[in-house]
Design an enzyme around this catalytic site. Structure first.
Site, short mmCIF file in Angstrom:
data_model
loop_
_atom_site.label_atom_id
_atom_site.label_comp_id
_atom_site.label_asym_id
_atom_site.label_seq_id
_atom_site.Cartn_x
_atom_site.Cartn_y
_atom_site.Cartn_z
N GLY A 18 20.19 19.34 -17.72
CA GLY A 18 18.80 19.75 -17.87
C GLY A 18 17.83 18.64 -17.52
N GLY A 20 14.09 16.95 -19.04
CA GLY A 20 13.08 16.90 -20.08
C GLY A 20 11.82 16.22 -19.59
N GLY A 23 12.66 12.64 -18.48
CA GLY A 23 13.73 12.35 -17.54
C GLY A 23 14.84 13.36 -17.62
N VAL A 25 18.53 15.09 -18.48
CA VAL A 25 19.44 15.17 -19.62
C VAL A 25 20.85 15.39 -19.08
CG1 VAL A 25 20.00 16.36 -21.76
CG2 VAL A 25 17.60 16.12 -21.07
N LYS A 44 19.61 11.44 -22.80
CA LYS A 44 18.35 11.56 -22.05
C LYS A 44 18.14 10.25 -21.31
CE LYS A 44 15.02 13.59 -24.16
NZ LYS A 44 13.90 13.87 -25.09
N ASP A 133 4.86 18.60 -31.35
CA ASP A 133 5.12 19.39 -30.15
C ASP A 133 6.10 20.52 -30.44
OD1 ASP A 133 4.56 20.04 -27.53
OD2 ASP A 133 6.00 18.65 -26.66
#
Length: 301
Positions: A18, A20, A23, A25, A44, A133
């Site tokens: 993935g 994020g 940066g 993952v 990450k 968040d």
């Protein structure tokens, strides 16, 4: 970075799973894992070197809240220009992924997710931290039955740390920000509770929030509770995540099936590929192999 890269001699990157806000993952293996553990984690990888991103990275790795519904960093490593943050690998994607596939969720299913989110925030707030968040993309899911874990603490702050609360501009995601945040109020737990109310609306309608517009909650048993969380006046919201959770558990939400099943979105890491036979064979070995094949052929004739 590529597959097989070892960071600081500890985390070996297996495959990218993935991306994020800070940066990429990756699934990785921690070679220092305790005996009996497979050591597979998510890492990450810091995507840049500017001071603000590094501050967020260091801030996130300092959050070590142990709770079954929280994905907090478990370790970090740095080597030259490479910096990684390690955490549990959560295999079911995010609530945002689920909403894209299903649209609005059954109210009873949404109630379970909201219960687990408030459990997580109760632990986070008890540690003196505001997440800042809370949104579907940061609510991770384990495969199978609903099991939510709150992640991504990149902009979280300790409420008693003055240095970390002096951010320039508004921090968070449009649509999930409480009105007082937009007005410059310092971080406090009820800002996260406002975001929970927005998430509740999104779970029940399948529609993302509109920045600057109080979310609408459809008719149903969860409506008064969710609307209390998104009160423009913070004093009218529940005073804590624990109390919001207590009030949620008093609500009778009739079972409304079917519930969606969360798939395993990560899967197994790719298997190493390569030739089945040695690429280089010496002349002597080749003679032996050919001789054996000839002998077998003569025996069969």
């Amino acid at each position: 970075m590529t597959e097989g890269t070892a960071v600081a001699g500890r985390y070996v990157l297996l495959d990218r799973v993935g991306t994020g806000g800070m940066g990429a993952v990756w699934r990785a293996r921690d070679v220092r894992a305790a005996p009996g553990q497979d050591g597979v984690v998510a890492v990450k990888v810091l995507g840049g070197h500017d001071a603000s991103m590094l501050l967020r990275f260091v801030r996130e790795q300092s959050v070590r809240i142990r709770h079954p519904h929280v994905v907090a960093p478990t370790g970090w490593a740095a080597e030259d220009h490479q910096v990684v943050l390690a955490m549990d690998l959560v295999r079911g994607g995010s609530v945002a992924d689920l909403l894209l596939e299903t649209g609005a969720l059954p109210a009873s299913y949404a109630a379970v997710l909201l219960d687990q989110l408030l459990q997580a925030l109760t632990a986070v707030h008890a540690a003196g931290v505001v997440h800042r968040d809370v949104k579907p993309a940061n609510l991770l899911l384990e495969p199978g039955s609903p099991y939510l874990r709150l992640g991504d603490f990149g902009v979280a702050v300790a409420v008693d740390d003055i240095r970390l609360t002096r951010d320039r501009g508004v921090v968070g995601t449009d649509g999930y920000l409480a009105p007082e945040v937009l007005a410059g109020a310092p971080p406090e737990p009820r800002h996260d509770l406002y975001a929970v109310g927005v998430v509740a609306s999104q779970l029940l309608t399948g529609r993302p929030p509109r920045p600057g517009v109080r979310p609408l909650v459809p008719e149903g048993p969860l409506r008064p509770w969710a609307e209390a969380l998104t009160e423009p006046d913070p004093d009218l919201r529940p005073p804590s995540a624990a109390i919001a959770l207590e009030r949620l558990r008093r609500i009778e939400v009739p079972p409304d099936l079917p519930w969606p099943t969360v798939p395993d979105r990560v899967g197994d890491p790719p298997r190493p590929t390569g030739p089945r036979w040695p690429v280089v064979v010496s002349a002597a070995s080749l003679v032996v192999i050919v001789g054996c094949l000839v002998a077998i052929g003569l025996m069969l004739t």
